[in-house]
Enzyme design. Structure first.
Site, PDB file in Angstrom:
ATOM      1  CE  LYS A 163       0.106   8.085   0.827  1.00 38.66           C
ATOM      2  NZ  LYS A 163      -1.024   7.673  -0.044  1.00 38.66           N
ATOM      3  CE1 TYR A 174       0.970   8.921  -4.960  1.00 30.12           C
ATOM      4  CE2 TYR A 174       0.798  11.224  -4.339  1.00 30.12           C
ATOM      5  CZ  TYR A 174       0.840   9.883  -3.992  1.00 30.12           C
ATOM      6  OH  TYR A 174       0.734   9.514  -2.668  1.00 30.12           O
ATOM      7  CG  PHE A 181      -8.136  10.307  -7.714  1.00 27.44           C
ATOM      8  CD1 PHE A 181      -6.815  10.129  -7.337  1.00 27.44           C
ATOM      9  CD2 PHE A 181      -8.742   9.329  -8.506  1.00 27.44           C
ATOM     10  CE1 PHE A 181      -6.107   8.999  -7.719  1.00 27.44           C
ATOM     11  CE2 PHE A 181      -8.029   8.195  -8.899  1.00 27.44           C
ATOM     12  CZ  PHE A 181      -6.709   8.032  -8.501  1.00 27.44           C
ATOM     13  NE  ARG A 235       2.683  -2.061  -2.664  1.00 28.09           N
ATOM     14  CZ  ARG A 235       1.963  -1.103  -3.244  1.00 28.09           C
ATOM     15  NH1 ARG A 235       2.283   0.187  -3.079  1.00 28.09           N
ATOM     16  NH2 ARG A 235       0.912  -1.388  -3.972  1.00 28.09           N
ATOM     17  CB  THR A 240      -4.785   1.357  -2.493  1.00 29.57           C
ATOM     18  OG1 THR A 240      -3.735   0.723  -3.220  1.00 29.57           O
ATOM     19  CG2 THR A 240      -4.744   2.859  -2.716  1.00 29.57           C
ATOM     20  NE  ARG A 262      -1.780   2.451   2.138  1.00 27.15           N
ATOM     21  CZ  ARG A 262      -1.338   2.284   0.899  1.00 27.15           C
ATOM     22  NH1 ARG A 262      -1.512   1.145   0.269  1.00 27.15           N
ATOM     23  NH2 ARG A 262      -0.707   3.272   0.282  1.00 27.15           N
ATOM     24  CG  ASN A 276      -3.598   5.463   1.373  1.00 26.71           C
ATOM     25  OD1 ASN A 276      -2.812   6.405   1.458  1.00 26.71           O
ATOM     26  ND2 ASN A 276      -3.699   4.739   0.279  1.00 26.71           N
ATOM     27  CG  HIS A 286       4.337   6.052  -1.351  1.00 26.71           C
ATOM     28  ND1 HIS A 286       3.692   5.630  -2.481  1.00 26.71           N
ATOM     29  CD2 HIS A 286       5.671   5.855  -1.579  1.00 26.71           C
ATOM     30  CE1 HIS A 286       4.594   5.218  -3.366  1.00 26.71           C
ATOM     31  NE2 HIS A 286       5.803   5.349  -2.842  1.00 26.71           N
ATOM     32  CD  GLU A 344       8.326   5.305  -5.168  1.00 24.54           C
ATOM     33  OE1 GLU A 344       8.408   4.746  -4.057  1.00 24.54           O
ATOM     34  OE2 GLU A 344       7.337   5.185  -5.915  1.00 24.54           O
TER      35      GLU A 344
END
Ligand code: ADP
Length: 159
Positions: free
Chosen positions: A14, A54, A62, A90, A96, A107, A117, A120, A131
């Site tokens: 990100k 998303y 948000f 993950r 998250t 993270r 964070n 993704h 994705e």
């Protein structure tokens, strides 16, 4: 016990990580784990891609904030491959909310935030497939054969 599956997962590094010069550190963690890098691409996200990506958050208050954040700077999309890669990625990413994520996860080590964070990571095999297609085209994925598989997995895991 059923045999573990060979899977691909999509990671997005990100904009906070890009700005904080964490890109190499993040790729290094996935590589060092033994996941095989089969795609890597720097790109800028637009509203259409972000609405798709998303869609499960589209009605959250948000959402406009994350969309603005994610499209303000480029991101780096990675596709990695390995046995049960979706869950493995993950676990390496961590939960998250960065400030509650386990130390040792990306993270947990680099984020104090819920929005900023760092990465993704696809949350299911089904989403990983969607994705990967969303962010990379077929000719940006490389089906190469690595030469060190026998020191990454046991023989009976690989077959
Ligand atoms: P994850 O990225 O861990 O799969 P989600 O799919 O629930 O988590 O959320 C997607 C992304 O939306 C998160 O990684 C985070 O950047 C952002 N996000 C989630 N919840 C919030 C929130 N309450 N405020 C701001 N951003 C959020």
């Amino acid at each position: 016990m059923s045999r573990p599956r060979e899977e691909r997962s999509l990671i997005i590094i990100k904009p906070d990580a890009l700005n904080r010069s964490l890109v190499g550190e993040i790729i290094r963690r996935f590589e060092r784990k033994g996941l095989k890098l089969v795609g890597i691409k720097m790109l800028k996200l637009d509203d259409e891609k972000l609405r798709e990506h998303y869609s499960h958050l589209a009605d959250k208050p948000f959402f406009p904030r994350i969309a603005d954040f994610m499209k303000k700077w480029p991101v780096i999309a990675l596709v990695v491959e390995g046995l049960e890669a979706v869950d493995s990625v993950r676990l390496i990413a961590g939960e998250t909310l960065g400030r509650k994520a386990d130390a040792g996860t990306i993270r947990g080590d680099f984020s104090m935030s819920i929005q900023a964070n760092v990465v993704h990571a696809s949350d299911s095999l089904e989403n990983a497939k969607l994705e990967i297609k969303r962010f990379l085209s077929d000719n940006e994925i490389f089906d190469w054969e690595r030469i060190d598989l026998e020191v990454i997995y046991a023989e009976d895991e690989r077959e």
